[in-house]
Enzyme design. Structure first.
Site, short mmCIF file in Angstrom:
data_model
loop_
_atom_site.label_atom_id
_atom_site.label_comp_id
_atom_site.label_asym_id
_atom_site.label_seq_id
_atom_site.Cartn_x
_atom_site.Cartn_y
_atom_site.Cartn_z
N PHE A 1 -22.78 8.86 31.34
CA PHE A 1 -22.89 8.28 30.01
C PHE A 1 -24.33 8.21 29.51
O PHE A 1 -24.56 8.31 28.31
CB PHE A 1 -22.23 6.90 29.95
CG PHE A 1 -20.74 7.00 29.85
CD1 PHE A 1 -20.13 7.34 28.65
CD2 PHE A 1 -19.93 6.80 30.95
CE1 PHE A 1 -18.76 7.46 28.55
CE2 PHE A 1 -18.56 6.91 30.86
CZ PHE A 1 -17.97 7.25 29.66
N GLU A 2 -25.28 8.07 30.39
CA GLU A 2 -26.68 8.05 29.95
C GLU A 2 -27.19 9.46 29.68
O GLU A 2 -27.97 9.67 28.77
CB GLU A 2 -27.58 7.36 30.99
CG GLU A 2 -27.31 5.88 31.18
CD GLU A 2 -27.61 5.04 29.97
OE1 GLU A 2 -28.40 5.46 29.09
OE2 GLU A 2 -27.06 3.93 29.88
#
Length: 158
Positions: free
Chosen positions: A14-15
């Site tokens: 997600f990052e």
């Protein structure tokens, strides 16, 4: 406790890896680099290698593990590995909220949510549902945060 490889993979997914400093949202103060590393030491134009990004990630995770473990101990909450992993992932992503004009730390923000109150009450299912309400940036719902919170809730219940 320490996070599992599942939590690390979720954070990295997600990052994403960004080797040049950026602002995820225009309203944010400060910059982010690597796998979501945000600190006053990150500045506009800063670059890092993938190895440096992984060092930042490990240090950030260790910090959040410690914060979550401390808060759980203070409130005498027992958690599974999946719950711990999800909480660290969530804390990793939180920026401090504003309360009475003062910025809270990410941990202060986390324990102010209904999610924490439900955990204290032993309501694991209810706590998992609360992840889905933590999906706004600057007061606006963000689709990427909604996807992330669904993944964290699933991890929480694993």
């Amino acid at each position: 406790m320490h996070v599992s490889s599942h939590a690390i993979a979720l954070i990295q997914k997600f990052e994403g890896l960004r080797t040049k400093a950026y602002k995820p949202f225009p309203h944010e103060k400060g910059y982010t680099i690597g796998y979501g590393h945000h600190s006053p030491a990150v500045y506009e134009g800063m670059v890092c290698t993938e190895a440096e990004a992984e060092k930042f990630l490990k240090a950030d995770i260790a910090n959040y593990e410690y914060q979550i473990e401390s808060a759980l101990n203070i409130d005498e909450i027992e958690v599974t590995q999946g719950m711990f992993d999800a909480l660290v992932c969530l804390l990793f992503n939180l920026q401090g909220a504003l309360k009475n004009g003062k910025r809270l730390t990410p941990l202060q923000t986390l324990v102010s949510y209904k999610l924490w109150k439900k955990m204290k009450a032993g309501d694991k299912e209810g706590a998992a549902k609360e992840f889905l309400d933590i999906n706004k940036a600057g007061g606006v719902e963000v689709a990427g945060l909604t996807r992330r919170r669904k993944a964290e809730a699933k991890l929480f219940l694993s």
